[in-house]
Motif scaffolding. Sequence first.
Motif, short mmCIF file in Angstrom:
data_model
loop_
_atom_site.label_atom_id
_atom_site.label_comp_id
_atom_site.label_asym_id
_atom_site.label_seq_id
_atom_site.Cartn_x
_atom_site.Cartn_y
_atom_site.Cartn_z
N ARG A 1 -11.08 5.87 -11.40
CA ARG A 1 -10.73 6.85 -12.36
C ARG A 1 -10.35 5.95 -13.45
O ARG A 1 -10.57 6.41 -14.63
CB ARG A 1 -9.74 7.84 -12.00
CG ARG A 1 -9.42 8.89 -12.93
CD ARG A 1 -8.13 9.62 -12.60
NE ARG A 1 -8.59 10.27 -11.52
CZ ARG A 1 -7.70 11.20 -10.60
NH1 ARG A 1 -6.52 11.31 -10.80
NH2 ARG A 1 -8.07 11.72 -9.35
N LYS A 2 -9.34 5.09 -13.38
CA LYS A 2 -8.73 4.24 -14.41
C LYS A 2 -9.79 3.36 -14.82
O LYS A 2 -9.77 3.19 -16.20
CB LYS A 2 -7.65 3.27 -13.77
CG LYS A 2 -6.90 2.30 -14.85
CD LYS A 2 -5.82 1.67 -14.17
CE LYS A 2 -4.84 0.67 -15.21
NZ LYS A 2 -3.96 0.01 -14.55
N SER A 3 -10.68 2.79 -14.27
CA SER A 3 -11.69 1.94 -14.89
C SER A 3 -12.73 2.66 -15.80
O SER A 3 -13.31 2.38 -16.63
CB SER A 3 -12.54 1.16 -13.77
OG SER A 3 -11.71 0.61 -13.05
N MET A 4 -12.95 4.06 -15.30
CA MET A 4 -13.92 4.91 -15.98
C MET A 4 -13.33 5.32 -17.38
O MET A 4 -13.94 5.48 -18.33
CB MET A 4 -14.29 6.21 -15.33
CG MET A 4 -15.25 5.91 -14.02
SD MET A 4 -15.38 7.57 -13.18
CE MET A 4 -16.40 8.53 -14.38
N LYS A 5 -11.97 5.48 -17.26
CA LYS A 5 -11.24 5.70 -18.62
C LYS A 5 -11.24 4.69 -19.42
O LYS A 5 -11.69 4.81 -20.81
CB LYS A 5 -9.92 6.15 -18.20
CG LYS A 5 -8.84 6.50 -19.33
CD LYS A 5 -7.51 6.98 -19.04
CE LYS A 5 -6.76 7.52 -20.21
NZ LYS A 5 -5.22 7.73 -19.70
N LYS A 6 -11.08 3.28 -18.95
CA LYS A 6 -11.32 2.33 -20.05
C LYS A 6 -12.83 2.30 -20.49
O LYS A 6 -13.17 1.91 -21.58
CB LYS A 6 -11.17 1.05 -19.33
CG LYS A 6 -9.41 0.90 -19.05
CD LYS A 6 -9.27 -0.40 -18.23
CE LYS A 6 -7.75 -0.57 -17.91
NZ LYS A 6 -7.32 -1.93 -17.30
N GLY A 7 -13.77 2.56 -19.49
CA GLY A 7 -15.09 2.47 -19.80
C GLY A 7 -15.43 3.35 -21.06
O GLY A 7 -16.08 3.12 -21.93
N PHE A 8 -15.06 4.80 -20.95
CA PHE A 8 -15.14 5.72 -21.85
C PHE A 8 -14.55 5.17 -23.35
O PHE A 8 -15.20 5.47 -24.31
CB PHE A 8 -14.63 7.03 -21.56
CG PHE A 8 -15.26 7.90 -20.62
CD1 PHE A 8 -16.89 7.73 -20.55
CD2 PHE A 8 -14.79 8.45 -19.49
CE1 PHE A 8 -17.62 8.44 -19.65
CE2 PHE A 8 -15.47 8.85 -18.35
CZ PHE A 8 -17.01 9.08 -18.50
N ILE B 1 -16.65 4.64 -26.88
CA ILE B 1 -16.23 5.35 -28.26
C ILE B 1 -16.12 4.29 -29.43
O ILE B 1 -16.70 4.61 -30.29
CB ILE B 1 -14.93 6.32 -28.22
CG1 ILE B 1 -15.45 7.26 -27.18
CG2 ILE B 1 -14.69 6.60 -29.30
CD1 ILE B 1 -14.25 8.15 -26.91
N ILE B 2 -15.17 3.04 -29.05
CA ILE B 2 -15.28 2.30 -30.05
C ILE B 2 -16.32 1.35 -30.30
O ILE B 2 -16.65 1.27 -31.53
CB ILE B 2 -14.27 1.06 -29.52
CG1 ILE B 2 -12.54 1.63 -29.24
CG2 ILE B 2 -14.08 -0.03 -30.19
CD1 ILE B 2 -12.12 0.88 -28.52
#
Length: 311
Positions: free
Chosen positions: A131-138, A142-143
């Motif tokens: 979950r944490k890695s997916m959040k960073k990926g999203f 966006i950036i």
Amino acid sequence: MAGTQSPKDGLSPELRKKLKDVESKVEGRTQIRRVKRLQELQDKLEESHKIEKLKNIEKKVFLPQVVMIIVLFPLLLHLNGGSLAPFYLPFFYPLLMLFTWILILFIESFAFRIAEIKHHPSKGVKCLMARKSMKKGFTMVIIALIFLAILYTPYLGQEISERSSHESEIELEGGRAKEVELGSRGRFGFRVISNMTVEFSYDLTDLEQDLKVDFSIYQKRTRDPLVSDNLTYHSRKSFFEDFPEREFQELVLWLNSSDDTTVRLFLDVEMEQNKLYWLSFISFLYMATFSQWSAVLYPIRKKYSGTGIYQ
């Protein structure tokens, strides 16, 4: 009965035998549970050692690459003509190398993260890691999408070119030369002078017809002349149409007139679009990589969602 001794605990032999059977079964089950718990603990310790080993390998893989980035960045600046005197830092190729290599480091870290999730003993922690890695990926998607939209559209290059190009008036006093310093490229290597125009115009009712302006363009460091000419009544000279092919040079425009007058200088400065396209391509690679990373992690997160953190 006479001669028969009762047991000290008051239990009959049959009851005592049954109790022993029950105790042996209970001890057997307890022993099995202990063995299972010890086996689970051993497995967890082994997985923890694997994770620690993976982290050590990750550090050994990343450290030399970070050192190489630190070494190559100033080296590429130097090879592309960078200097402090004159101040010129062409950042394009160093930045291209930096962003490309950082993307490679991200891909390598993805592989190590998958291995860590695979070997972690806790299902709940696996879910949290995914979950944490997916959040960073999203966030990175966006950036990267924002940078891609800014860099790829022609608006940015056109806006910078329009704001960088300018017109100026140079007041000349008769017999006194004046110098104007300019650079053939921007100090960071992204902009370039595409054309320079010198224009001279005066009113015949106020000035003599034979008034003229002598000018030359030379390199500031070597003082080697590039252009020497003169301007007369209503004359206009344009130079450096092929200027984008030139390297960075500090130039001096030298002007001198036979009488007081005004000369107009037009500088057409352009943003090099090919460099913006390369940076936008890197942004696209970042966006595609992190999108794929989130897609890989989604089934892992879904598989272990709902499990406790200690499971």
